[in-house]
Design a protein around this motif. Structure first.
Motif, PDB file in Angstrom:
ATOM      1  N   LEU A 108       0.460  -1.157   0.078  1.00 33.89           N
ATOM      2  CA  LEU A 108       0.435   0.120   0.304  1.00 33.89           C
ATOM      3  C   LEU A 108       0.713   1.442  -0.100  1.00 33.89           C
ATOM      4  N   SER A 109       0.373   1.836  -0.429  1.00 32.68           N
ATOM      5  CA  SER A 109       1.380   3.771  -0.825  1.00 32.68           C
ATOM      6  C   SER A 109      -0.254   4.279  -0.772  1.00 32.68           C
ATOM      7  N   ALA A 110       0.563   6.124  -0.388  1.00 30.81           N
ATOM      8  CA  ALA A 110      -0.299   6.807  -0.195  1.00 30.81           C
ATOM      9  C   ALA A 110       0.276   8.280  -1.433  1.00 30.81           C
ATOM     10  N   HIS A 111       0.089   9.214  -1.735  1.00 33.30           N
ATOM     11  CA  HIS A 111      -0.150  10.230  -2.776  1.00 33.30           C
ATOM     12  C   HIS A 111      -1.074  11.254  -2.795  1.00 33.30           C
ATOM     13  N   LEU A 112       0.192  11.931  -2.572  1.00 30.15           N
ATOM     14  CA  LEU A 112      -0.910  13.485  -1.950  1.00 30.15           C
ATOM     15  C   LEU A 112       0.187  14.600  -2.373  1.00 30.15           C
ATOM     16  N   LYS A 113      -0.031  15.553  -2.345  1.00 28.41           N
ATOM     17  CA  LYS A 113       0.827  17.097  -2.630  1.00 28.41           C
ATOM     18  C   LYS A 113       0.802  17.902  -1.262  1.00 28.41           C
ATOM     19  N   ALA A 114       1.456  17.948   0.342  1.00 29.80           N
ATOM     20  CA  ALA A 114       0.630  18.277   1.379  1.00 29.80           C
ATOM     21  C   ALA A 114       1.409  19.546   1.388  1.00 29.80           C
ATOM     22  N   THR A 115       2.912  19.206   0.964  1.00 23.97           N
ATOM     23  CA  THR A 115       3.579  20.624   0.413  1.00 23.97           C
ATOM     24  C   THR A 115       2.866  21.699  -0.262  1.00 23.97           C
ATOM     25  N   MET A 116       2.288  21.652  -1.541  1.00 28.76           N
ATOM     26  CA  MET A 116       1.584  22.572  -1.927  1.00 28.76           C
ATOM     27  C   MET A 116       0.151  22.882  -1.562  1.00 28.76           C
ATOM     28  N   MET A 117      -0.328  21.774  -1.447  1.00 26.77           N
ATOM     29  CA  MET A 117      -1.900  21.796  -0.668  1.00 26.77           C
ATOM     30  C   MET A 117      -1.891  21.978   0.670  1.00 26.77           C
ATOM     31  N   LYS A 118      -0.921  23.158   1.466  1.00 29.94           N
ATOM     32  CA  LYS A 118      -0.387  22.949   2.739  1.00 29.94           C
ATOM     33  C   LYS A 118      -1.703  22.252   3.607  1.00 29.94           C
ATOM     34  N   VAL A 119      -2.949  23.069   2.710  1.00 30.25           N
ATOM     35  CA  VAL A 119      -3.843  22.806   4.095  1.00 30.25           C
ATOM     36  C   VAL A 119      -4.612  21.952   4.184  1.00 30.25           C
ATOM     37  N   SER A 120      -4.847  21.671   2.747  1.00 31.69           N
ATOM     38  CA  SER A 120      -6.261  20.578   3.196  1.00 31.69           C
ATOM     39  C   SER A 120      -4.890  18.850   2.596  1.00 31.69           C
ATOM     40  N   ASP A 121      -4.242  18.778   2.746  1.00 34.97           N
ATOM     41  CA  ASP A 121      -3.315  17.538   2.099  1.00 34.97           C
ATOM     42  C   ASP A 121      -2.651  17.027   3.328  1.00 34.97           C
ATOM     43  N   PRO A 122      -1.895  17.801   3.771  1.00 33.68           N
ATOM     44  CA  PRO A 122      -1.547  17.015   5.373  1.00 33.68           C
ATOM     45  C   PRO A 122      -2.896  16.317   6.054  1.00 33.68           C
ATOM     46  N   ILE A 123      -4.107  17.654   6.096  1.00 30.91           N
ATOM     47  CA  ILE A 123      -5.018  16.418   7.013  1.00 30.91           C
ATOM     48  C   ILE A 123      -5.726  15.572   6.188  1.00 30.91           C
ATOM     49  N   ILE A 124      -5.827  14.964   4.782  1.00 30.20           N
ATOM     50  CA  ILE A 124      -5.759  14.022   3.627  1.00 30.20           C
ATOM     51  C   ILE A 124      -4.737  12.847   4.614  1.00 30.20           C
ATOM     52  N   PHE A 125      -3.325  13.419   4.042  1.00 39.41           N
ATOM     53  CA  PHE A 125      -2.381  12.464   5.139  1.00 39.41           C
ATOM     54  C   PHE A 125      -3.316  11.712   6.050  1.00 39.41           C
ATOM     55  N   GLY A 126      -3.221  12.539   7.424  1.00 38.72           N
ATOM     56  CA  GLY A 126      -3.223  12.105   8.233  1.00 38.72           C
ATOM     57  C   GLY A 126      -4.740  11.757   8.852  1.00 38.72           C
ATOM     58  N   ALA A 127      -5.293  11.112   7.585  1.00 37.87           N
ATOM     59  CA  ALA A 127      -6.545  10.855   8.112  1.00 37.87           C
ATOM     60  C   ALA A 127      -6.193   9.324   7.506  1.00 37.87           C
ATOM     61  N   ILE A 128      -5.145   9.346   6.873  1.00 35.81           N
ATOM     62  CA  ILE A 128      -5.265   7.822   6.171  1.00 35.81           C
ATOM     63  C   ILE A 128      -4.519   7.202   7.193  1.00 35.81           C
ATOM     64  N   VAL A 129      -3.035   7.970   8.020  1.00 33.94           N
ATOM     65  CA  VAL A 129      -2.439   7.345   8.954  1.00 33.94           C
ATOM     66  C   VAL A 129      -3.177   7.567   9.765  1.00 33.94           C
ATOM     67  N   GLU A 130      -4.298   7.560  10.700  1.00 38.73           N
ATOM     68  CA  GLU A 130      -4.520   7.683  11.286  1.00 38.73           C
ATOM     69  C   GLU A 130      -5.941   6.598  11.419  1.00 38.73           C
ATOM     70  N   THR A 131      -6.222   6.461  10.097  1.00 39.14           N
ATOM     71  CA  THR A 131      -7.354   5.515   9.879  1.00 39.14           C
ATOM     72  C   THR A 131      -6.331   3.379   9.923  1.00 39.14           C
ATOM     73  N   PHE A 132      -4.997   4.166   9.554  1.00 38.96           N
ATOM     74  CA  PHE A 132      -4.044   2.584   9.951  1.00 38.96           C
ATOM     75  C   PHE A 132      -3.858   1.864  10.592  1.00 38.96           C
ATOM     76  N   PHE A 133      -3.388   3.111  11.154  1.00 35.40           N
ATOM     77  CA  PHE A 133      -2.918   2.942  12.582  1.00 35.40           C
ATOM     78  C   PHE A 133      -4.414   3.763  14.112  1.00 35.40           C
ATOM     79  N   ALA A 134      -5.690   3.040  13.549  1.00 32.22           N
ATOM     80  CA  ALA A 134      -5.990   3.398  14.385  1.00 32.22           C
ATOM     81  C   ALA A 134      -6.959   2.524  16.105  1.00 32.22           C
TER      82      ALA A 134
END
Ligand code: NDP
Ligand code: AKG
Ligand code: MG
Length: 733
Positions: free
Chosen positions: A244-270
């Motif tokens: 599994l891998s996750a591909h986002l643009k947390a740098t450029m989309m600095k407000v939305s994409d870290p949250i989306i990344f976080g949601a995936i991390v939090e779900t994986f390590f729920a």
């Protein structure tokens, strides 16, 4: 103007800029530098915390203003678009160097801390490019570069028809599914207001201007839907036994994409996040910042070992996770800015659909790209390659890009209009009379985003596309999805503005992004070229994807931003700041950064200067640099990958050498000929000596006194180790 940035490009500048200054001085050109590095941006925001001699000016604002003037001539190297972890590292480094700047307050407790956080937020993420890019984007591989790539094809992985690699995306509740859009008829104002279900109203963004003709849109990422999707995809990967891998643009989309990344991390390590919720709360551990931040914060607490074990168990029980660094155990989930979709999906396509696993071996992967706005065309690309196999860099055509980018177009300008809501309710975009322009229903945790794109940039973009299609006699495809609310507004404008031009004999089409991908691949497989004309995000994604497939790297791209007020911004390549190159340089004194992008940008910048400032000598410098670039490619003087070969510094020497030779051989300007004849002769005589001095500097650890803010003197010393070369260059000054 030459920008001082970060990481590998900043190191390269220490070696290359002295050459640039020495050569251009002969045409009366003064090169000034401006520091827009992450460290520089931090320091310029906190003068009140610094001693008098530590204060620096706000170079970014200054360059942003310059970019709006006809005189602008800026060479812009890639800079760090920082994640929170990188920001914190940079702050700590500056503090250790005696700069008394405040810590980053993740959970501000009072007004003073809120203000500090707001200032740091300005520095975070894509803080530079949207400010400087006051024009649309023209990225392409020059003919010489493309021919070089065909003659010296890079390694390409094979695509198996039964590859298990696929893109996983949401089917509802994403930005794509919720988007609405409208075109503004007359000048006015808008604000963003949140009406919570409990009856309270709050202003998320106060009145700002709207211009007649601009297209605005809003969309929502439903966090529950996202987490459900992530959960299902994790289970699917486990069931299918695929990494599994996750591909986002947390740098450029600095407000939305870290949250989306976080949601995936939090779900994986729920289980971990639930079990240790109290501990994590007390330590301000936020999944948006990834596992690395978590490890940093639990260091030394009594439960440290237990929590680490719980994470290891979750990794062992879940599907395998793609790795950023297998040796060091750094996963895709450690830092949000480690896997950046434009580069990561391109690397995946280049390697036959593979990413690295924990054993450091290549493996197929299910690539999570939640939002369908972009997932679809990556999926189309992967399907095509499974069906038709990898592309052949020896024969494929080229895909230049004309990108809509000016005046903070589209998502990249959405930073100040993106919010995560704490309650259920309705977010309205309303005009100065209270009329609702756009409206979105939201639930607690959802991400609301509003984007704008002005009419003048759209007109300029259409013009640029027609011009490029005409100049290169190449078909052009507008990648626009009529089923996406925003794109369908843009399509109306494109159809209208295309009528302003004589397009007879040109092949200009508007296609849905998935079809555009298929058609583009079909055309380039025949060895022909096709221009992609795209919005801002696609510009970013496509200008890493195709260069990486065609040339092996986006570093060899010509990347020009014709500024709308007549100036020029010349970017260097289309890639980033290559952090792993710095690691190699520090460890073994070898810098693999390929400066071809800088060479190409300098050539275009000199040509622009010659034309706008009537400087005939500058034209001679530009023409001879063009020759030098061609010879540089023909002689294959780009950095090799390993110690003992020519590295970045050696490649700069050869560029200077060929440039001096071309200047000595030309007959247009006798003065330049006279100046450069002895320089070329000296370089010819000392070629072996210079090379041996440069290579002798390799193979040992480098001490430059910092990562984000290294010592100028130490870096200069490390990057300019050939006394012989330095002495020759000094003769020009
Ligand atoms: N214009 C800008 O200011 C940009 C800034 N960034 C920033 O750069 C940082 C890193 O981004 P990331 O997405 O990892 O992308 P990078 O492009 O920095 O890294 C990906 C890989 O691209 C290759 N590469 C890129 N440029 C060169 C070059 N000149 N010479 C040789 N190889 C090169 C290397 O791959 P390989 O090993 O395959 O050779 C490199 O490891 C982030 O902070 C990001 O925000 C990113 C993009 C643009
Ligand atoms: O602005 C950024 O954060 C990165 C820009 C980028 O990747 C690009 O323009 O290709
Ligand atoms: Mg990019």
């Amino acid at each position: 103007m030459y920008t001082i940035t970060d990481e590998a490009p900043m190191l390269a500048t220490h070696s290359f800029l002295p050459i640039v200054k020495a050569f251009t001085k002969t045409a009366n050109i003064a090169i000034e530098t401006r520091d827009i590095s992450l460290a520089g941006r931090i320091l310029s925001n906190f003068p009140e915390f610094l001693k008098e001699d530590q204060k620096i000016g706000d170079a970014l604002t200054e360059l942003g203003q310059l970019a709006n003037t006809p005189e602008a001539n800026i060479i812009k190297l890639p800079n760090i678009s920082a994640s929170v972890l990188q920001l914190k590292e940079a702050i700590a480094e500056l503090q250790s160097q005696g700069f008394n700047i405040p810590n980053f307050p993740e959970e501000p407790q009072n007004d003073a801390e809120k203000e500090i956080k707001a200032k740091y937020s300005k520095v975070l993420g894509s803080a530079v490019n949207p400010v400087l890019r006051e024009g649309n984007s023209d990225r392409r591989a020059p003919k010489a570069v493309k021919n070089y790539a065909k003659a010296n094809p890079h390694k390409m992985g094979t695509w198996a028809s039964d590859s298990k690699t696929e893109v996983a995306h949401m089917n509802s509740g994403d930005f794509y599914g919720t988007e609405n859009s409208t075109t503004i008829e007359k000048d006015g104002k808008f604000r963003i207001v949140f009406n919570a279900e409990n009856g309270t109203t709050s202003v998320l963004k106060d009145f700002s201007n709207l211009k007649a003709g601009e297209v605005i849109d809003s969309s929502v990422m439903n966090l529950n839907a996202l987490k459900q999707f992530a959960k299902a995809t994790i289970a699917d990967a486990k069931a299918k036994n695929v990494m599994l891998s996750a591909h986002l643009k947390a740098t450029m989309m600095k407000v939305s994409d870290p949250i989306i990344f976080g949601a995936i991390v939090e779900t994986f390590f729920a289980d971990v996040y639930t079990k240790y919720a109290d501990v994590f709360n007390s330590l301000d551990i936020n999944p948006n910042n990834g596992l690395q931040d978590l490890y940093n914060k639990i260091a030394g607490i009594p439960q440290e070992a237990e929590i680490k074990q719980a994470i290891a168990d979750a990794l062992a029980n879940g599907p395998r996770v793609a790795m950023v660094n297998s040796e060091k155990g750094i996963t895709n989930f450690h830092v949000s800015s480690d896997v950046i979709v434009d580069a990561s999906m391109a690397a995946l396509a280049r390697s036959g659909g593979k990413m690295w696993n924990t054993d450091g071996k290549e493996e197929d992967t299910i690539a999570i790209i939640p939002d369908r706005s972009y997932a679809g065309f990556y999926s189309a690309c992967i399907d095509e390659m499974k069906q038709n196999g990898a592309l052949d860099p020896k024969t494929i055509g080229s895909v230049p890009n004309v990108g809509l980018m000016a005046q903070k177009a589209e998502e990249y300008g959405s930073h100040d209009k993106t919010f995560q809501l704490k309650e259920n309710g309705i977010v309205n975009v309303e005009d100065e009379n209270g009329n609702v322009l756009l409206s979105q229903k939201v639930e607690a945790g959802d991400i609301f985003r509003m984007c704008q794109v002005k009419d003048a940039p759209i007109q300029d973009w259409v013009k640029l596309a027609v011009n490029r299609a005409r100049l290169s006699d190449t078909p052009a495809i507008f990648w626009l999805d009529k089923d996406r609310a925003h794109d369908s507004e843009i399509i109306k404008k494109v159809e209208k503005y295309l009528k302003d031009y004589d397009t007879t004999g040109l092949d200009i089409r508007i296609m849905d992004v998935k079809d555009a991908m298929k058609e583009t691949l079909r055309i380039i497989r025949q060895g022909k070229d096709v221009i992609s004309v795209s919005g801002n995000v696609l510009r970013d994604y496509l200008t890493d994807l195709f260069p990486i497939l065609e040339l092996g790297t986006s570093a060899k791209m010509l990347s020009i931003v014709p500024l709308m007020n007549g100036g020029g911004l010349f970017e260097t390549g289309a890639g980033g700041s290559a952090p792993k190159h710095v690691e190699q340089f520090i460890e073994e004194g070898y810098l693999r950064w390929d400066s071809l992008g800088e060479f190409l940008a300098l050539q275009a910048s000199l040509e622009h200067l010659a034309q706008t400032q009537n400087n005939a000598k500058a034209q001679v410098l530009a023409d001879t640099l063009d020759e030098a670039n061609a010879k540089f490619l023909a002689e294959d003087k780009s950095p090799a990958r390993k110690v003992g070969g020519i590295d970045n510094r050696g490649s700069h020497f050869y560029l200077a050498f060929y440039w001096a030779q071309a200047l000595a051989n030309q007959t247009k300007d006798a003065e330049l000929k006279a100046t450069f004849t002895p320089i070329a002769e000296a370089m010819t005589a000392d070629e072996v000596k210079i090379n041996s001095e440069l290579i002798a500097a390799q193979g040992k650890e480098q001490k430059i006194g910092g990562y984000y803010h290294p010592s100028f003197e130490l870096t200069e010393k490390a990057m300019r180790p050939s006394e012989t070369l330095n002495t020759i260059l000094a003769k020009l000054s």
